[in-house]
Enzyme design. Structure first.
Site, PDB file in Angstrom:
ATOM      1  N   LYS A 177       0.849  -0.926   0.001  1.00 25.79           N
ATOM      2  CA  LYS A 177      -0.353   0.115  -0.061  1.00 25.79           C
ATOM      3  C   LYS A 177       0.785   1.278  -0.370  1.00 25.79           C
ATOM      4  O   LYS A 177       0.823   2.480   0.539  1.00 25.79           O
ATOM      5  CB  LYS A 177      -0.957   0.024   1.058  1.00 25.79           C
ATOM      6  CG  LYS A 177      -1.852   1.088   0.917  1.00 25.79           C
ATOM      7  CD  LYS A 177      -3.289   0.947   2.089  1.00 25.79           C
ATOM      8  CE  LYS A 177      -4.060   1.900   2.374  1.00 25.79           C
ATOM      9  NZ  LYS A 177      -4.903   1.764   1.111  1.00 25.79           N
TER      10      LYS A 177
HETATM   11  N1  PMP Z   1      -7.752  -1.167  -2.885  1.00 27.80           N
HETATM   12  C1  PMP Z   1      -7.175  -0.259  -2.911  1.00 27.80           C
HETATM   13  C2  PMP Z   1      -6.586   0.377  -3.891  1.00 27.80           C
HETATM   14  C3  PMP Z   1      -7.691   0.581  -1.733  1.00 27.80           C
HETATM   15  O1  PMP Z   1      -6.786   1.674  -1.411  1.00 27.80           O
HETATM   16  C4  PMP Z   1      -8.569  -0.662  -0.811  1.00 27.80           C
HETATM   17  C5  PMP Z   1      -7.877   0.956   1.273  1.00 27.80           C
HETATM   18  N2  PMP Z   1      -7.037   0.411   1.460  1.00 27.80           N
HETATM   19  C6  PMP Z   1      -8.680  -1.295  -0.498  1.00 27.80           C
HETATM   20  C7  PMP Z   1      -8.558  -2.196  -1.998  1.00 27.80           C
HETATM   21  C8  PMP Z   1      -9.233  -2.435   0.943  1.00 27.80           C
HETATM   22  O2  PMP Z   1      -8.234  -2.334   1.322  1.00 27.80           O
HETATM   23  P1  PMP Z   1      -9.100  -2.487   2.721  1.00 27.80           P
HETATM   24  O3  PMP Z   1     -10.357  -3.608   3.231  1.00 27.80           O
HETATM   25  O4  PMP Z   1      -7.718  -3.146   3.493  1.00 27.80           O
HETATM   26  O5  PMP Z   1      -9.419  -0.782   3.352  1.00 27.80           O
END
Ligand code: PMP
Length: 334
Positions: A169
């Site tokens: 991320k």
């Molecule tokens: N994909 C992307 C590109 C994101 O930015 C997020 C948000 N973090 C998610 C998926 C969903 O991830 P999570 O459920 O861990 O927030």
């Protein structure tokens, strides 16, 4: 008031920086900070929810593990452990009297003002760690949770994992997300769905995606160019517990139009139904039964109203974590 009001948004008055708490107004960086020029940051988005036992952070450990995984991919030498980030988060919320809030840990390549380095090579720059928190409502709007959102398939391709690993991320990934999001907004949609470099469905600009077909969930696999979403994982586990089959497989764009139900998952978006894609109505054009059921179970879990699947410790109760620490401290003193 222990938190301040900035544009009607309550923000925790302190920010955790490299092991200490500083005032919000002092959490600043120099314009020549490496991350500003070259995108060298990794971060997390975490939510805390109100429960009968006070504020509880949802899957704190898993988020902090993903943060450190992202840092590892980018060879960032982080001097804090996962538990340090978890403890700092609890302390931050407690100090700021935060209840339902969003938590943003970030690790980035900073600037050593005594020995500045301005090139692409990140190694000479220090690695700085911060955590901030603020109150954040429903990401795609209050109404969206019930009525759903209208989305489009983006003309932008999702980043390929061999150029920017989607497992991390990283701040830089969100330039791709911004192209997707801006195009969608300017065309009158709430969000865009990106296809991967092979033309298969990947994810939204900040959400994972699920189809519901004949009562079964279908979602792109982790091997695709997607972030391994923690909400995605939670939904899969809740669904399986409910006896709903889940298949992780490649999905064609056109399959989006034909599915019975469609929804996004994410920390910010939680579980948000999608009512149309490219102006084609999905199912009945309103939240479907399976989506509704999963939302109900998910909201019950995050608010501590029912246990997580397999009784997994998905909630970190902010007050209790603090009380435990105080109890331990007084034991030592006593
Ligand atoms: N994909 C992307 C590109 C994101 O930015 C997020 C948000 N973090 C998610 C998926 C969903 O991830 P999570 O459920 O861990 O927030």
């Amino acid at each position: 008031m222990s938190t301040k009001d900035v544009n009607t948004m309550r923000i925790a008055p302190k920010v955790w920086r490299n092991g200490e708490f500083i005032d919000w107004k002092n959490a600043r960086v120099h314009v020549m900070t490496h991350a500003i020029h070259y995108g060298s940051s990794v971060f997390e988005g975490i939510r805390a929810y109100s429960t009968e036992r006070g504020s509880a952070v949802f899957r704190l450990t898993e988020h902090m593990q993903r943060l450190l995984n992202s840092a590892k991919i980018y060879r960032m030498d982080v001097k804090f452990k996962r538990e340090d980030f978890c403890r700092a988060t609890v302390d931050l919320l407690r100090q700021g009297d935060m209840d339902e809030c969003y938590i943003r840990p970030i690790i980035f390549r900073g600037l050593n003002e005594e020995k500045p380095a301005f090139g692409v090579n990140p190694f000479p720059n220090p690695v700085d760690c911060y955590i901030a928190s603020w109150d954040w409502g429903k990401y795609l709007g209050e109404e969206a949770i019930e009525s759903g959102v209208d989305v489009c398939v983006s003309s932008w391709t999702r980043i390929t994992s061999n150029s920017l690993p989607s497992m991390a991320k990283a701040g830089a990934n969100y330039m791709n997300s911004q192209l997707i999001k801006m195009e969608a907004i300017l065309a009158g949609f709430s969000e865009g769905i990106a296809l991967d470099d092979r033309g298969f469905v990947s994810e939204g600009s900040g959400e994972n995606l699920f189809l519901v077909n004949n009562g079964r969930l279908i979602t792109p696999p982790l091997g695709a160019a997607i972030l391994p979403g923690i909400t995605r994982d939670s939904v899969i586990k809740i669904a399986r517990e409910l006896g709903i089959e889940v298949e992780e497989t490649t999905i064609q764009r056109a399959a989006l139009y034909l599915t019975d139900e469609l929804f996004f998952t994410g920390t910010a978006a939680e579980i948000t139904p999608i009512r149309s894609v490219d102006r084609i109505t999905i199912g009945d054009g309103k939240r479907g039964e399976v989506t509704k059921r999963l939302q109900e179970e998910f909201f019950a879990v995050i608010h501590g109203k029912r246990p997580a699947p397999d009784n997994a410790p998905w909630l970190t109760y902010v007050n209790e974590a603090e009380e435990k620490k105080t109890a331990a401290a007084s034991t030592t003193e006593g």
